[in-house]
Motif scaffolding. Structure first.
Motif, mmCIF file in Angstrom:
data_model
loop_
_atom_site.group_PDB
_atom_site.id
_atom_site.type_symbol
_atom_site.label_atom_id
_atom_site.label_comp_id
_atom_site.label_asym_id
_atom_site.label_seq_id
_atom_site.Cartn_x
_atom_site.Cartn_y
_atom_site.Cartn_z
ATOM 1 N N THR A 1 51.033 -119.517 29.366
ATOM 2 C CA THR A 1 52.289 -118.818 29.130
ATOM 3 C C THR A 1 52.932 -119.317 27.837
ATOM 4 N N LEU B 1 54.016 -116.835 24.794
ATOM 5 C CA LEU B 1 55.417 -116.677 24.398
ATOM 6 C C LEU B 1 55.637 -117.157 22.967
ATOM 7 N N TRP C 1 61.418 -120.652 31.892
ATOM 8 C CA TRP C 1 60.286 -119.941 32.504
ATOM 9 C C TRP C 1 59.657 -120.877 33.516
ATOM 10 N N PHE D 1 59.647 -110.440 29.499
ATOM 11 C CA PHE D 1 60.011 -111.160 28.285
ATOM 12 C C PHE D 1 60.566 -110.210 27.225
ATOM 13 N N THR E 1 54.114 -109.975 31.744
ATOM 14 C CA THR E 1 54.810 -110.899 30.855
ATOM 15 C C THR E 1 55.704 -110.129 29.885
#
Lengths: 223, 848
Positions: free
Chosen positions: B100, B104, B89, B59, B55
Motif C-alpha cells: 500500500t 500511495l 491508512w 484514495f 484503493t
C-alpha cells in the motif's frame, strides 16, 4: 513412607517431607513475596497466597508435631519494595510457635531478596547442610559425597489420560542418592520431569502421595 | 455563480481524471461515487473484490482534496516541508502495508502532491520511528497495534490533530476479532480529536455487510443521542470470472481418507507450476508450507530461486524480498499461508493453488481472486485435496460461490480484556478523565452497552486490582490524581512494559532464530525449540538448519550439512469450517445418497461414498447418523450433525457431560467440521431412547452451567484474556534477567483469581466468551431441536468408516473438549496410579 539415605522419611501430600526420627519437617521453594513483586511491577495478583501457604504450613506442623522446619531454599521470591507487611505477617505466624527451630538453606532467589529480620529467628545457611548422613541443599548437587535432598526444580509429573492428553501434577523425584521436593508455594509454576529406571516419581495431590509407574511398551490406558 | 471553492475542487477532479486518462484508465462508477461521498464529508464502506481498484476508490477523494488544497497555496520554495499529517491508512497485515505504501507514494508523486507517505509497523526501523515522533508523514500506513502504540505516547493526540481521514483496509478480516475491537477503540479516540473525521472501510464480500458498516461507524452518543452515524455503502458490482477446478487423485478409495499434507499430489502440482506464469500456493498452516516447499524443491532442485516460501514467522527481510520478486514477476511460485491472503495487489499472479480445504466459501473466493488481476482476466484457482473427503468440500465450496452463500462475521461485544488494555494505553498516553473516556468508549459498537458498573470495575482493576474491598495491596498500574481527576500511568517503567504487550494476537513464547553469521531468519515457538538439543537438525524457511544454542529467547543456528531434519511446527489455531460450507457439504452428500453426482469431484469420490453406504450409511438431511465402534483405544461414538466445528464444540460438551453424568466414565469429545467423536475408555452401549435423552433440549441450561462450572473450558479461554489484559509479561529476545521473576502462566493466574478474587470480571469474561462462542444457548437449542425432528440412524460399522476416519485420525491436532473438572480428572488418574501400584506390589510379591 520411604527409605532414603538409611533413614525413614514420609512424603506428605501437602508437598513436604516429614522426618519423624529428627522431628523435622522439610519444605522447598515457598517463594514468599512473589505476588507482592508482581503487584509492584504492575501485574495484578490478588492477596492471599502467602496467608494460604502459611495456613498449610501450620496444618503440617500440627499434624506431624515437628519441632524443626527445614527450608531448602527460595523461601523468598525476590526483592520487595515494601517488605514490612510480609515480614509482619511472617512475624505474627512465628510468634505463635516460638519453640520451632527454622533453618533456611539459601536459594538463588533468596540471595536477591530483602534481608531477613532477626525477629523471625531463622538460622540461615549459605552452604548445604549435613544432617545425620544426608546433605540438604537448594540446587541438585551432582556427585555429592552423601545422599542429597533438595528443591529448586519445582518438579511436576505429566500423567497421560486415556485420550492421550496430559495433566501436570506436582511430584517428588527420588533417585538412588537424590531426592527433589515439589515447590511448596501456592503461586509457583512447575517443570515437567519424566520417570526412568533410576528416577521414581511420586505425585502429591488431593491428600495422597502415589508412585508413578514407568511408561510401558503399550501406552494404552488399560495396560 | 459557483463559489471559488467548488471551482478548485472541480479543477482538482479534472486534474486527477486527466492523470488517469494519460495512463489509459477510466474510473468505474463506484469509484466516482466513493470520491463524491468522501468529498461531501461522508464516511462509509466500499465493498469490492480485490484487484478491482478499491484503493483508487477510497484514495481518490483525499487526492482530489489534496490537489484542491494545493491549488490555492502559492508555490512553495523547493525545500518546503511536506503537507502535515492528514490520512491514516490502517491495514491488518504488514505485507499489505508495504504494498500500500508503494502504491500511495506513486500516486502522490505522479500528481505532484507535496505528500510524504510512510510506513509504521513493528518492523519499522528506530531511525524512522524517531523521525515520526518528531513529525508524522502526510499519509501514515500502519496496523491497529501500531495505532494503539501511538496512542500510548503522551503527545500523540497533539501530533495527530491535523488528521482528516482514516482508511481501514480489509475491514472484513478485522471486524469479528479482538484486533477489530482494538481498532474501534482507536477510532473512537481519533473521532474525539476531530468530529468531522471521515472513516472509510474496504471490505470483501461478507454475509453481513451492513452490520460491518455499522460497526465501523460506531455511535455518536454525544452529538446524536445514541444514533448510529450515517455511513455510505458503495458496492463495486463488478463481476469477475472465477475458474475453480480440482486436481483429482486417481482413485478416491486408495487416496488417504484423512491426513493433512497431500504430498502425494506433488507431481500434478509441479506439472501445474511448470506452465508459464506465476502461482501462489496456499497452505493452511506454516508447517505445511515448509513441507510443500521441501517436496517441490526435492523433485525440482533446478527451481531453487524460482520458488519461494512466505509465512508470518519468517524474518521481515526474507518476506519483503519474496514480495518484491513476486511483484516483479520473477518467481514461478510462492508457497505461502494466509500471510499472502489479503489484498496485496500482485498483478503478476496468474493462478492460485489451494492445498487442502479452504474452510469457507468466502475464503476460497478471495484466494482465487488473488490471481488474474489484469483487466479482463479471469481468476483461476486449482484446488488440491490432501484427503479424499476434501473433494466433497471443494465441490461444496464452488457450489456455495455459485449460490453467493458468503459467510457472515459477527462483531464482538464487550471484551473487557481489550478495554483494560485500552485504558492503560490511554493512561500512558497522557491520561484521561474517567467520565469522558467512558462516553468515548461507549461510542464504539463493541462497548455501546457497557454499564457504569463495568467501567468502574475496569478502572478499579487497573488502579487497585479490584473494587476497594478486595483491592490488591500496593498494586497500582494506573493512578487517579485527586486534584485534576485524571487517571494516568503510575510510572514510566509501567508505560514501557505496557507498550511491549500492546496487541491482541496471542502466541506462544517466540524465540528468534539467528544464523551464526548474524542473519535473522525469523521466529519459532519456544515449545518447539525446547524439544530440540544442540546439534539437532530441523527445517525452517525452507533451509536445513542445525541448532547450536538457545540463550535468552534467541536460538543460534547454522546450515546443516545433511538434509534430514524435522520440519518446524507451530501451534497456530486452525480455521474452523464455516457453517455455510458445512451446509453445502451436507447438501452434496445428500445428492450422492440419491446417486446424483453434480461434478467431477463428486464423481471421483463416489466409490468412497459407496463404501460409506455399505459399512454404515450416508445420512439424508432428516437423519442424524451415529456410528459406534470399539477399538484398542476404547469406545468411540461418532455423531455427524454437519453443523461446523463451532456448533459441534458446544454439542460435544453437552453430550459428553450427560454421558459422564449417567455412566460415571470420562468422556473426551473431539470435534471436526463434520461431526463429533465421543471417546471413552470402554464402549458404552447407548440405545435410541437414551440417545434421545442425551440429545434432548430439555434442561439445557442446567447442563450448560455444569459444563461451564467444570472450569476446563473457561481456563482455556482465559489464556488469551490474560495476555490481552496485560497479566503476562511478553517474552522479548534478549530481555533483562530481572523480568524472569515476573513469569507466570495464565493457568496460575486463573487459579489464583478463582481462589482469591472470584468476582474478577476477567474470569467472568472467560465464562461469557465460552457461553457466547462455544456454548451459545440459542444455537445449541436450535441444533438439539433439529435433532428432535430427525431420524436417528444408529450404526455399528465393522471398522472406522470413511466419514469417521478423519475424526479419529485428526483428533491429535484438532480441538477436544473435556467435561470433568481438574480435580475430578486428577482424582481418576490417581486411582489409576494406585491400582497400578497395587499390581506392582502383587507382581513383586509373586517373584519373591
Amino acid at each position: 513412607m520411604i527409605k532414603f539415605g538409611g533413614h525413614t522419611l514420609v512424603l506428605d501430600p501437602d508437598r513436604a517431607v516429614h522426618w519423624p526420627e529428627q522431628r523435622a519437617l522439610i519444605v522447598a521453594d515457598l517463594h514468599f513475596g512473589k505476588a507482592a513483586i508482581f503487584r509492584q511491577n504492575g501485574l495484578p495478583v490478588p492477596a492471599g497466597t502467602t496467608a494460604g501457604d502459611l495456613f498449610k504450613l501450620t496444618q503440617l506442623l500440627d499434624r506431624t508435631q515437628a519441632s524443626r522446619l527445614l527450608i531448602l531454599g527460595d523461601c523468598f521470591h525476590g526483592y520487595v519494595n515494601d517488605p514490612a507487611p510480609m515480614h509482619e505477617q511472617l512475624h505474627l505466624w512465628r510468634c505463635a510457635r516460638p519453640r520451632l527451630t527454622i533453618d533456611l538453606i539459601l536459594g538463588n532467589h533468596d540471595r536477591r531478596a530483602n534481608s531477613i529480620p532477626d525477629a523471625l529467628s531463622i538460622t540461615v545457611h549459605t552452604a548445604p547442610l549435613d544432617l545425620d548422613g544426608i546433605t540438604f541443599a537448594h540446587e541438585p548437587i551432582d556427585g555429592a559425597a552423601r545422599p542429597v535432598i533438595c528443591g529448586h526444580i519445582h518438579p511436576t509429573a505429566s500423567l497421560r489420560d486415556f485420550d492421550g492428553q496430559g495433566v501436570r501434577v506436582p511430584c517428588f523425584v527420588i533417585e538412588q542418592r537424590r531426592m527433589i521436593l515439589p515447590a511448596f508455594g501456592r503461586f509457583t509454576g512447575g517443570c515437567a520431569v519424566a520417570p526412568n529406571h533410576e528416577r521414581q516419581l511420586y505425585v502429591a495431590a488431593q491428600g495422597r502421595v502415589i508412585p508413578v509407574p514407568l511408561p510401558r511398551r503399550s501406552a494404552a490406558w488399560r495396560a | 455563480m459557483r463559489p471559488p471553492d467548488a471551482d478548485r475542487f472541480a479543477d482538482a477532479r479534472t486534474k486527477l481524471l486527466a492523470h488517469l486518462a494519460r495512463r489509459g484508465w477510466t474510473p468505474f462508477e463506484f469509484q466516482l461515487n466513493a470520491w463524491n461521498a468522501y468529498l461531501a464529508g461522508h464516511s462509509g464502506l466500499v465493498h469490492a473484490p480485490t484487484g478491482s481498484g478499491k484503493t483508487l476508490a477510497v484514495f481518490g477523494g483525499p487526492l482530489i482534496e489534496g490537489l484542491a488544497h494545493n491549488l490555492t497555496e502559492r508555490p512553495k520554495p523547493a525545500r518546503a516541508k511536506t503537507s502535515p499529517f492528514t490520512i491514516l491508512w490502517l491495514t491488518p497485515l504488514r505485507a499489505l502495508a508495504n504494498d500500500t505504501t508503494h502504491a500511495l507514494t506513486a500516486a502522490a508523486l505522479e500528481l505532484g502532491l507535496p505528500w510524504s507517505v510512510e510506513l509504521r509497523t513493528s518492523d519499522t526501523s528506530s531511525s524512522i520511528r524517531k523521525r515520526q515522533k518528531e513529525r508524522l508523514p502526510t499519509v501514515l500506513v500502519t496496523t491497529p497495534e501500531s495505532l494503539s502504540l501511538q496512542l500510548s505516547y503522551p503527545d500523540s493526540l497533539e501530533r495527530m490533530s491535523t488528521l482528516r481521514c482514516v482508511i481501514v483496509d480489509e475491514w472484513h478480516e478485522l471486524m469479528s476479532t479482538k484486533r477489530g475491537v482494538q481498532l474501534e477503540l482507536g477510532l473512537s479516540r481519533l473521532r474525539r480529536l476531530n468530529p468531522q473525521l471521515r472513516v472509510w472501510g474496504l471490505s470483501a464480500t461478507l454475509g453481513n455487510l451492513q452490520e460491518s458498516l455499522d460497526v465501523l461507524m460506531g455511535h455518536d452518543r454525544v452529538a446524536t443521542a445514541g444514533e448510529s452515524r450515517e455511513g455510505m455503502m458503495i458496492h463495486a458490482n463488478l463481476a469477475k470470472d472465477l475458474h475453480i477446478s480440482t486436481m483429482l487423485p486417481e482413485s478416491a478409495e486408495r487416496f488417504p481418507w484423512a491426513g493433512h499434507l497431500g504430498i502425494r499430489m506433488v507431481d500434478p502440482v509441479i506439472a501445474e507450476l511448470d506452465k508459464p506464469g506465476s502461482a501462489l500456493v496456499f497452505c493452511n498452516t506454516r508447517s505445511h508450507t515448509e513441507h510443500w516447499f521441501k517436496s517441490i524443491l526435492s523433485r525440482r532442485p533446478e527451481w531453487l530461486g524460482e520458488v519461494a516460501i512466505h509465512h508470518g514467522s519468517l524474518d521481515r527481510k526474507i518476506r519483503l524480498e519474496v514480495e518484491h520478486l513476486l511483484r516483479d514477476g520473477k518467481l514461478r511460485a510462492v508457497v505461502c499461508t494466509s500471510s499472502l491472503d489479503l489484498g496485496v495487489d500482485f498483478s503478476a499472479v496468474d493462478r492460485v493453488i489451494q492445498i487442502g480445504s479452504p474452510k469457507g466459501v468466502g475464503r476460497l473466493m478471495q484466494r482465487a481472486g488473488r490471481s488474474g488481476h489484469r483487466p479482463g482476466e479471469a481468476s483461476v484457482a486449482v484446488c488440491v485435496p490432501t484427503h479424499s473427503f476434501e473433494l466433497v468440500e471443494f465441490s461444496a465450496a464452488r457450489h456455495g460461490i455459485e449460490l453467493k452463500l458468503i459467510e457472515s462475521r459477527p462483531p464482538l461485544r464487550k471484551p473487557l480484556d481489550v478495554l483494560v488494555q485500552h485504558a492503560v494505553t490511554i493512561a500512558a498516553g497522557g491520561g484521561f478523565d474517567g467520565d469522558a473516556l467512558f462516553d468515548e468508549v461507549r461510542s464504539t459498537h463493541a462497548f455501546a452497552e457497557l454499564t457504569r458498573e463495568e467501567w468502574g470495575w475496569v478502572l478499579d482493576f487497573v488502579a487497585r486490582g479490584g473494587p476497594t474491598l478486595t483491592a490488591y495491596p500496593r498494586f497500582a498500574r494506573v493512578v487517579l490524581d485527586a486534584a485534576s481527576g485524571r487517571w494516568s500511568i503510575a510510572s514510566a517503567q509501567f508505560a514501557r512494559q505496557h507498550r511491549l504487550g500492546i496487541g491482541t494476537i496471542v502466541s506462544d513464547g517466540m524465540i528468534s532464530l539467528i544464523q551464526s553469521n548474524g542473519r535473522k531468519l525469523g521466529s519459532m515457538e519456544e515449545s518447539f525449540i525446547t524439544r530440540l538439543k544442540p546439534g539437532d537438525k530441523f527445517i525452517f524457511a525452507g533451509r536445513n538448519l542445525e541448532l547450536i544454542s538457545v540463550h535468552q529467547m534467541t536460538a543460534r543456528v547454522r546450515p546443516a550439512k545433511t538434509r534430514s531434519g524435522v520440519i518446524a511446527q507451530w501451534m497456530g489455531a486452525r480455521f474452523p469450517m464455516s457453517t455455510h460450507l458445512a451446509d453445502r457439504v451436507r447438501h452434496r452428500l445428500d445428492e450422492a445418497r440419491r446417486r446424483v453426482f453434480a461434478d467431477a469431484e463428486m464423481r471421483r469420490v463416489a466409490p468412497l461414498l459407496a463404501i460409506q453406504s455399505r459399512w454404515s450409511s450416508i445420512p439424508s438431511p432428516d437423519e442424524l447418523l451415529i456410528e459406534s465402534i470399539a477399538t484398542h483405544e476404547g469406545g468411540h461414538h461418532f455423531l455427524f450433525p454437519f453443523l461446523g466445528r463451532l456448533v459441534h464444540e458446544g454439542l460435544g460438551a453437552v453430550v459428553a457431560h450427560r454421558i459422564h453424568l449417567k455412566h460415571d466414565v470420562p468422556v473426551t469429545a473431539t470435534l471436526t467440521d463434520y461431526g463429533i467423536e465421543l471417546h471413552s475408555p470402554e464402549l458404552i452401549t447407548i440405545d435410541e431412547a437414551e440417545w434421545r435423552r442425551l440429545l434432548s433440549p430439555d434442561e439445557l441450561v442446567e447442563t450448560l452451567l455444569a459444563c461451564l462450572n467444570a472450569g476446563e473450558l473457561t481456563k482455556r479461554q482465559f489464556r488469551e484474556i490474560a495476555r490481552v489484559a496485560g497479566l503476562i509479561v511478553p517474552n522479548q529476545p534478549g530481555q533483562p534477567r530481572s523480568n524472569r521473576q515476573l513469569q507466570a502462566s495464565s493457568e496460575l493466574f486463573y487459579e489464583v483469581f478463582s481462589e482469591f478474587d472470584p468476582a474478577n470480571l476477567l474470569i467472568e469474561q472467560a465464562r461469557r466468551e465460552v457461553l457466547e462462542q462455544q456454548l451459545e444457548i440459542n444455537r445449541l437449542k436450535a441444533a438439539l431441536q433439529q435433532f428432535a425432528g430427525q431420524q436417528l440412524l444408529l450404526k455399528s460399522p465393522p471398522r472406522l468408516t470413511p466419514m469417521a476416519f478423519p475424526l479419529w485420525a485428526q483428533r491429535i491436532s484438532s480441538q477436544t473438549v473435556r467435561v470433568e473438572n481438574a480435580s475430578q480428572r486428577i482424582e481418576r488418574m490417581l486411582k489409576r496410579l494406585e491400582a497400578a501400584a497395587v499390581d506392582d506390589d502383587d507382581s513383586s510379591t509373586s517373584h519373591d
